[in-house]
Design a protein around this motif. Sequence first.
Motif, PDB file in Angstrom:
ATOM      1  N   ALA A  29       0.840  -1.207   0.000  1.00  0.00           N
ATOM      2  CA  ALA A  29       0.000   0.000   0.000  1.00  0.00           C
ATOM      3  C   ALA A  29       0.875   1.257   0.000  1.00  0.00           C
ATOM      4  CB  ALA A  29      -0.928  -0.012   1.219  1.00  0.00           C
ATOM      5  N   LYS A  30       1.886   1.246   0.855  1.00  0.00           N
ATOM      6  CA  LYS A  30       2.757   2.421   0.999  1.00  0.00           C
ATOM      7  C   LYS A  30       3.506   2.727  -0.303  1.00  0.00           C
ATOM      8  CE  LYS A  30       6.761   3.414   4.007  1.00  0.00           C
ATOM      9  NZ  LYS A  30       6.252   4.347   5.020  1.00  0.00           N
ATOM     10  N   LYS A  31       4.038   1.660  -0.912  1.00  0.00           N
ATOM     11  CA  LYS A  31       4.817   1.881  -2.134  1.00  0.00           C
ATOM     12  C   LYS A  31       3.907   2.264  -3.304  1.00  0.00           C
ATOM     13  CE  LYS A  31       8.509   0.347   0.046  1.00  0.00           C
ATOM     14  NZ  LYS A  31       9.772   1.024   0.310  1.00  0.00           N
ATOM     15  N   ALA A  32       2.698   1.670  -3.347  1.00  0.00           N
ATOM     16  CA  ALA A  32       1.771   2.017  -4.428  1.00  0.00           C
ATOM     17  C   ALA A  32       1.354   3.477  -4.303  1.00  0.00           C
ATOM     18  CB  ALA A  32       0.549   1.096  -4.415  1.00  0.00           C
ATOM     19  N   ALA A  33       1.102   3.917  -3.064  1.00  0.00           N
ATOM     20  CA  ALA A  33       0.751   5.326  -2.850  1.00  0.00           C
ATOM     21  C   ALA A  33       1.921   6.207  -3.289  1.00  0.00           C
ATOM     22  CB  ALA A  33       0.406   5.568  -1.383  1.00  0.00           C
ATOM     23  N   GLY A  34       3.142   5.734  -3.021  1.00  0.00           N
ATOM     24  CA  GLY A  34       4.334   6.482  -3.419  1.00  0.00           C
ATOM     25  C   GLY A  34       4.496   6.568  -4.938  1.00  0.00           C
ATOM     26  N   GLN A  35       3.829   5.691  -5.648  1.00  0.00           N
ATOM     27  CA  GLN A  35       3.870   5.721  -7.124  1.00  0.00           C
ATOM     28  C   GLN A  35       2.632   6.427  -7.680  1.00  0.00           C
ATOM     29  OE1 GLN A  35       6.321   4.583  -9.019  1.00  0.00           O
ATOM     30  NE2 GLN A  35       7.093   2.610  -8.308  1.00  0.00           N
ATOM     31  N   ASN A  36       1.965   7.184  -6.824  1.00  0.00           N
ATOM     32  CA  ASN A  36       0.806   7.993  -7.217  1.00  0.00           C
ATOM     33  C   ASN A  36      -0.437   7.189  -7.572  1.00  0.00           C
ATOM     34  OD1 ASN A  36       2.629   9.974  -6.858  1.00  0.00           O
ATOM     35  ND2 ASN A  36       2.670  10.676  -8.982  1.00  0.00           N
ATOM     36  N   ALA A  37      -0.548   5.997  -6.992  1.00  0.00           N
ATOM     37  CA  ALA A  37      -1.790   5.243  -7.166  1.00  0.00           C
ATOM     38  C   ALA A  37      -2.772   5.673  -6.079  1.00  0.00           C
ATOM     39  CB  ALA A  37      -1.522   3.748  -7.053  1.00  0.00           C
ATOM     40  N   ASN A  38      -4.049   5.421  -6.337  1.00  0.00           N
ATOM     41  CA  ASN A  38      -5.081   5.610  -5.322  1.00  0.00           C
ATOM     42  C   ASN A  38      -5.290   4.254  -4.657  1.00  0.00           C
ATOM     43  OD1 ASN A  38      -7.406   6.500  -3.922  1.00  0.00           O
ATOM     44  ND2 ASN A  38      -8.691   5.713  -5.587  1.00  0.00           N
ATOM     45  N   VAL A  39      -4.930   4.143  -3.391  1.00  0.00           N
ATOM     46  CA  VAL A  39      -4.897   2.817  -2.756  1.00  0.00           C
ATOM     47  C   VAL A  39      -6.180   2.520  -1.982  1.00  0.00           C
ATOM     48  CG1 VAL A  39      -3.692   1.369  -1.081  1.00  0.00           C
ATOM     49  CG2 VAL A  39      -2.382   2.870  -2.607  1.00  0.00           C
ATOM     50  N   ILE A  40      -6.718   1.348  -2.261  1.00  0.00           N
ATOM     51  CA  ILE A  40      -7.893   0.852  -1.539  1.00  0.00           C
ATOM     52  C   ILE A  40      -7.460  -0.403  -0.789  1.00  0.00           C
ATOM     53  CG2 ILE A  40     -10.186  -0.189  -1.824  1.00  0.00           C
ATOM     54  CD1 ILE A  40     -10.339   1.427  -4.515  1.00  0.00           C
ATOM     55  N   VAL A  41      -7.816  -0.484   0.487  1.00  0.00           N
ATOM     56  CA  VAL A  41      -7.426  -1.653   1.290  1.00  0.00           C
ATOM     57  C   VAL A  41      -8.669  -2.452   1.658  1.00  0.00           C
ATOM     58  CG1 VAL A  41      -6.471  -2.374   3.528  1.00  0.00           C
ATOM     59  CG2 VAL A  41      -5.335  -0.553   2.205  1.00  0.00           C
ATOM     60  N   THR A  42      -8.564  -3.782   1.580  1.00  0.00           N
ATOM     61  CA  THR A  42      -9.627  -4.629   2.119  1.00  0.00           C
ATOM     62  C   THR A  42      -9.041  -5.394   3.300  1.00  0.00           C
ATOM     63  OG1 THR A  42      -9.190  -6.623   0.803  1.00  0.00           O
ATOM     64  CG2 THR A  42     -10.566  -4.927  -0.219  1.00  0.00           C
ATOM     65  N   GLU A  43      -9.827  -5.601   4.328  1.00  0.00           N
ATOM     66  CA  GLU A  43      -9.364  -6.269   5.554  1.00  0.00           C
ATOM     67  C   GLU A  43     -10.503  -7.056   6.190  1.00  0.00           C
ATOM     68  OE1 GLU A  43      -7.620  -7.443   7.872  1.00  0.00           O
ATOM     69  OE2 GLU A  43      -5.626  -6.876   7.211  1.00  0.00           O
ATOM     70  N   VAL A  44     -10.140  -7.992   7.072  1.00  0.00           N
ATOM     71  CA  VAL A  44     -11.150  -8.710   7.853  1.00  0.00           C
ATOM     72  C   VAL A  44     -10.923  -8.472   9.343  1.00  0.00           C
ATOM     73  CG1 VAL A  44     -11.492 -10.558   6.167  1.00  0.00           C
ATOM     74  CG2 VAL A  44      -9.700 -10.789   7.901  1.00  0.00           C
ATOM     75  N   GLU A  45      -9.816  -7.797   9.693  1.00  0.00           N
ATOM     76  CA  GLU A  45      -9.454  -7.610  11.095  1.00  0.00           C
ATOM     77  C   GLU A  45      -9.721  -6.150  11.435  1.00  0.00           C
ATOM     78  OE1 GLU A  45      -7.605  -7.720  14.845  1.00  0.00           O
ATOM     79  OE2 GLU A  45      -7.211  -6.248  13.287  1.00  0.00           O
ATOM     80  N   PRO A  46     -10.585  -5.877  12.445  1.00  0.00           N
ATOM     81  CA  PRO A  46     -11.052  -4.502  12.639  1.00  0.00           C
ATOM     82  C   PRO A  46      -9.936  -3.498  12.904  1.00  0.00           C
ATOM     83  CG  PRO A  46     -11.731  -5.924  14.483  1.00  0.00           C
ATOM     84  CD  PRO A  46     -11.196  -6.816  13.408  1.00  0.00           C
ATOM     85  N   ARG A  47      -8.907  -3.892  13.707  1.00  0.00           N
ATOM     86  CA  ARG A  47      -7.864  -2.904  14.021  1.00  0.00           C
ATOM     87  C   ARG A  47      -6.992  -2.607  12.814  1.00  0.00           C
ATOM     88  NH1 ARG A  47      -6.734  -6.549  18.850  1.00  0.00           N
ATOM     89  NH2 ARG A  47      -7.226  -7.905  17.092  1.00  0.00           N
ATOM     90  N   ARG A  48      -6.787  -3.616  12.010  1.00  0.00           N
ATOM     91  CA  ARG A  48      -5.993  -3.362  10.794  1.00  0.00           C
ATOM     92  C   ARG A  48      -6.781  -2.514   9.804  1.00  0.00           C
ATOM     93  NH1 ARG A  48      -2.771  -9.059   9.906  1.00  0.00           N
ATOM     94  NH2 ARG A  48      -1.185  -8.580  11.464  1.00  0.00           N
ATOM     95  N   ALA A  49      -8.087  -2.786   9.722  1.00  0.00           N
ATOM     96  CA  ALA A  49      -8.935  -1.971   8.837  1.00  0.00           C
ATOM     97  C   ALA A  49      -8.878  -0.514   9.284  1.00  0.00           C
ATOM     98  CB  ALA A  49     -10.368  -2.489   8.863  1.00  0.00           C
ATOM     99  N   LEU A  50      -8.922  -0.313  10.608  1.00  0.00           N
ATOM    100  CA  LEU A  50      -8.885   1.040  11.155  1.00  0.00           C
ATOM    101  C   LEU A  50      -7.515   1.683  10.907  1.00  0.00           C
ATOM    102  CD1 LEU A  50     -10.469   3.137  12.744  1.00  0.00           C
ATOM    103  CD2 LEU A  50      -9.715   2.022  14.857  1.00  0.00           C
ATOM    104  N   GLU A  51      -6.479   0.893  11.078  1.00  0.00           N
ATOM    105  CA  GLU A  51      -5.128   1.395  10.833  1.00  0.00           C
ATOM    106  C   GLU A  51      -5.012   1.900   9.380  1.00  0.00           C
ATOM    107  OE1 GLU A  51      -2.428  -1.782  11.783  1.00  0.00           O
ATOM    108  OE2 GLU A  51      -0.709  -0.421  11.734  1.00  0.00           O
ATOM    109  N   ALA A  52      -5.523   1.097   8.455  1.00  0.00           N
ATOM    110  CA  ALA A  52      -5.448   1.483   7.043  1.00  0.00           C
ATOM    111  C   ALA A  52      -6.249   2.760   6.794  1.00  0.00           C
ATOM    112  CB  ALA A  52      -5.967   0.354   6.157  1.00  0.00           C
ATOM    113  N   HIS A  53      -7.408   2.843   7.432  1.00  0.00           N
ATOM    114  CA  HIS A  53      -8.262   4.031   7.314  1.00  0.00           C
ATOM    115  C   HIS A  53      -7.522   5.259   7.828  1.00  0.00           C
ATOM    116  CE1 HIS A  53     -11.799   6.568   7.647  1.00  0.00           C
ATOM    117  NE2 HIS A  53     -11.561   6.709   8.938  1.00  0.00           N
TER     118      HIS A  53
END
Length: 429
Positions: free
Chosen positions: A232-256
């Motif tokens: 995610a970090k490297k894709a954002a660094g390449q000017n992509a719009n990053v979307i994350v999918t998760e099943v673990e609530p704290r990780r989902a929140l971290e990504a948010h």
Amino acid sequence: MTDSSYPPISEQLDDVDDARTEGRRKMDWAAQHMPILEHVREEFLADQPFEGERIAMAMHVEAKTAILVETLADGGAEVAVTGCNPLSTHDDVSAALDAHENITCYAKRGVDDEEYYAAIEAVIAHEPTVTVDDGMDLVAAIHEDYPELIDGIVGGAEETTTGVHRLRAMDDDGALEYPVFAVNDTPMKRLFDNVHGTGESSLASIAMTTNLSWAGKNVVVAGYGYCGKGVAKKAAGQNANVIVTEVEPRRALEAHMEGYEVMPMAEAAEVGDVFLTTTGNRDVIVEEHFEKMQDGVLLANAGHFDIEIDLEALDDLAVDRYEARDGVDAYELEDGRRLNVIAEGRLVNLAAPVSLGHPVEVMDQSFGVQAVCVREMLENSDEYDAGVHDVPDELDEEIAEIKLEAEGVEYDSLSATQREYMGSWDHGT
Ligand code: RBV
């Protein structure tokens, strides 16, 4: 007892000498950028900690891994090696390794399932005293098919998240019968290899395979563990719009909170341009998602096994399938949409035709930890019962110190007063 007639790579190639020369050239380049293994190798050459030991390895057989293999052999071990993925082997490197008098290498690129397991059995036939795995295939094969060898095994080390996950499940079932270090879980491994290594090499492999840009793309990263964070970090660094999918609530929140869009895969499927799975779980992208995807999407996996994208379902849906480019299979659906799967859904940073695996520097760290883990397991075997073990922190620190010294980076140390303060509980306001 074990018996194997599967031949080493040198007996399988037409032009072994040329292959060895090219493999050695790749290894020389890698070695120049691996100061940790260089340091450890010198120590091993002097101390010969592995004299009389037989080390069995199943790893991605390419140049960096080869430097680890040689380091262990130079420490006095007899080493037998094969691949841990049918597409990640570099035959030339495999041949160069096999030329070493204390190394036998069975890895070959493009093997089918039967040959893949025959090569694993050939490695096991060396009756190892230590195993080094990436994905736990050796541990599994030994426990399932050669339990009589377990008594002779001092211990093992495991490289990757998926392997450690499998080992812990095995340990919870009481089925793991020798000690294994969870190399993956050390800071020196997962904060660098999983994050930066997976991030950089997956994106680089996809870009090289497709010749397409990241800029402005909707990149869907499935899983926000250490690998997902890196991607995610490297894709954002390449000017992509990053979307994350998760099943673990704290990780989902971290990504948010990191600023990424977080949504269910069912929604992401409709808007994604590139999908990259990093979960270690199966069936992450399945039929209901394929149904919604746009024409021309790219699908790739960076997890250890090729189970994250349901290619059987995609194959059933498709009316046509063809190789759109080297390393890209286009699945054409009835309505004309083409979904492009890279590297057969196998881990993309190693299995695409142009892939070279993680960058050299991070593998130097991971393999430095591997090397001192093998040393530790043999030196202090009494301290490790059957089961999964965390790597002692001092070993991980030892590797960090070697790397910092090689980089010429100096850092502070605690004063006696600071040390006392940190160790006490009675200093209040
Ligand atoms: N990995 N190895 C390489 N030798 O080029 N690149 C990545 C290489 C390892 C990495 O440590 C990860 O945990 C594992 O491959 C996944 O199979």
